[in-house]
Design an enzyme around this catalytic site. Structure first.
Site: not given
Length: 609
Positions: A233-235
């Site tokens: 996940p890049c958030q």
């Protein structure tokens, strides 16, 4: 007055991109008017006093089927203008604007210094072969040529494990190279459904089951595999947010629709999004694949002043891998300018202790990110044609989701349901500080990055839009266009995997809200995906550095894996174009590389003399 009657284009219309050029007509100044029912036909009929009359040339180029009804006051204001002394209507062919800027070419080639020898000649042969296959499909009236024609004949040569699989962007690329997925993990159920619809899950454990929460997966349940891939996940690291980095303790990624609440509550480890990379490290330590490829946003480099990236790299090195990272743009192989951070690891034991019988094509040196060409793809190569914009299935929108809207809002087309409302357009023009007509997805431009928040706050100017003919407002990309922009072919199934029960539940939500929920779900999944063409090129170069994979492949001639990855990536890129545009792009590329080859020959000739 002309603007209020949609008689002239605005800068966000396809006809008004460079403004309206005035014309000198018999010592008078003329302003071009739109040729559509809202202008010439209506104006001529009003002046003639016959509402049903048809202007002499009013119907020559009608794009819009509907007409806007004017009230009496509105009609009177136009009549007053047209009856002003010196004002008259004439028919004259308009002249193009003289304010069209010259766009300097931008070369998006990655590592041109590593370009293979005789690449132009090989590219010409490659493009001509595909062109012939496309023509054969057109002549025989069979389905469009696509990558599945090649993948079906590609033998299995290595295995891979895909964590945080999403809709399967990694899988599309690795299957094209001959890989077989033996384990996949994805917590978001809608993404799992699309993954199952498009990828080979026959070798997955438990009869083809895709695992859910990675925290709950025991490493012993993951089969041996050659390569691990994943886009964690890049958030936590994205510049679109607050960049909490490794300290992000949120239990889910993006929207929680489709994630069972019990999965979030009962997670054994209880780690948040910022710690999910640790599960990659755990699997690498326990399973020891020959290599890995991870993808994330470039913001990871600057999160916490670079400390987050250093922590991740150190953790990966501690479990036995030589790690390299680089930011690469997909602009050369897709129509999108999408920069992503790629992290590659090669297991050290694979080079030190295992057999290293390599040919010259596959010598184990330190990993280098490979050459990627610039195909010069632009928005026009992936956007819908007018014919496709009349078909909901071509836009990957289940028609049952718009049936209820049609009952309340009249006849609908894919164009109308994706266009901005009057309120959204007003907000965009007068309240957004970000938006400018120049940011639209004009046909000759590269498209901006598609992210998971696309289409959520359109009125704030956070989403790139497609210009439409006047007097229509710009529209959002359709899910199918987003898939093409990301590098997925039209054979990749979208929007038809929803179960009957969930469709009924969405109908109960209401007309427009059910449709918008579905579309935003598609945007989210596609925005979180990876670009398969880029992945294929990088993975080819990775396999070339892995003795255990190369030596395990039973083949007479050693495969040049760098070369195989390059051509697989180019083929995936071409397969993602709009079917009606593929032939045009192929001919354009053939002309370009023919000129390149001829210029090289001319450059070499004087040296020979």
């Amino acid at each position: 007055t002309l603007l209020s009657h949609d008689c002239v284009p605005r800068k966000w219309h396809t006809e008004g991109r460079y403004g309206s050029r005035t014309h000198r007509v018999n010592a008078k100044i003329g302003l071009p008017l739109l040729k559509c029912p809202q202008t010439l036909h209506w104006m001529v009929s009003v002046l003639s006093g016959n509402e049903n009359a048809t202007g002499k040339n009013a119907g020559n180029s009608l794009y819009i089927a509907s007409t806007k009804h004017k009230d009496e006051d509105s009609k009177e204001s136009l009549l007053e203008l047209l009856r002003t002394p010196g004002v008259e209507l004439i028919y004259k062919k308009p002249i193009l604007s003289n304010r069209i800027p010259v766009v300097e070419p931008f070369d998006s080639t990655i590592h041109p210094e590593r370009k293979p020898e005789n690449f132009e000649s090989k590219m010409l042969d490659f493009l001509r072969k595909i062109d012939v296959r496309v023509e054969e499909c057109e002549v025989s009236k069979k389905r469009k040529w696509n990558l599945q024609d090649s993948v079906a004949t590609t033998p299995c040569s290595f295995t891979f494990c895909e964590l945080f699989a999403g809709i399967g962007g990694f899988g599309v690329a690795l299957e094209a190279l001959g890989g077989k997925c033996v384990f996949a993990s994805e917590i978001y159920e809608p993404s799992r459904r699309i993954y199952r619809d498009n990828l080979d899950t026959s070798a997955l454990p438990d009869g083809g089951s895709i695992a859910g929460d990675i925290w709950s997966v025991d490493s012993k349940d993951i089969p041996h595999h050659d390569i691990l891939v994943g886009g964690f996940p890049c958030q936590p690291f994205s510049t679109l947010g607050n960049q909490p980095g490794l300290k992000d303790d949120k239990k889910y990624s993006g929207r929680i629709n489709g994630i069972d609440d019990s999965v979030l509550r009962d997670s054994k480890k209880g780690g948040g999004r910022g710690q999910l990379f640790s599960q990659i490290v755990r699997v690498l330590k326990d399973c020891q694949p020959s290599a890995f490829l991870l993808e994330n946003v470039p913001g990871l480099i600057v999160t916490d002043n670079g400390n987050s990236l250093q922590t991740i790299l150190l953790s990966l090195e501690e479990v036995g891998y030589k790690v390299t990272h680089e930011v690469c743009s997909s602009r050369g192989l897709t129509s999108q300018s999408r920069k992503r951070l790629y992290i590659v690891g090669i297991r050290q034991a694979a080079k030190k202790n295992e057999s290293s019988k390599f040919c010259s094509n596959c010598s184990p040196t330190s990993f280098q990110f490979p050459f990627m060409p610039d195909l010069g793809l632009r928005a026009i190569d992936v956007l819908h044609t007018e014919k496709e914009l009349n078909d909901f299935s071509a836009a990957s929108v289940p028609f049952d989701l718009v049936q209820n809207i049609s009952e309340n809002e009249g006849e609908l087309t894919p164009v109308s349901v994706f266009q901005l409302s009057d309120a959204q357009m007003m907000q965009l023009r007068f309240r957004s500080k970000k938006w400018k007509p120049a940011k639209l997805a004009w046909h000759d431009k590269s498209i901006d990055t598609i992210d998971s928040h696309y289409g959520v706050t359109v009125g704030k100017g956070n989403s790139q839009l497609v210009p439409c003919p006047a007097p229509h407002h710009p529209r959002r990309f359709t899910p199918r266009e987003c898939a093409r922009i990301m590098g997925f072919s039209d054979s990749f199934v979208l929007g038809t995997s929803r179960t009957k029960r969930s469709r009924n539940e969405w109908r109960e939500k209401g007309n427009r809200s059910a449709f918008e929920s579905y579309i935003k779900e598609q945007y989210q999944m596609l925005g979180n995906a990876v670009c398969p063409a880029v992945i294929a090129v990088i993975v080819g170069a990775i396999i070339a550095q892995c003795p255990s994979i190369v030596n395990s492949i039973d083949c007479v001639d050693c495969i040049d894996w760098v070369d195989r990855g390059l051509w697989a990536g180019i083929e995936i890129a071409l397969d993602s174009l709009a079917p009606a545009k593929l032939h045009v792009v192929l001919r354009r590329l053939i002309r370009f590389y023919q000129e390149q080859k001829e210029s090289e020959i001319k450059a070499v000739a004087p040296q020979c003399k």
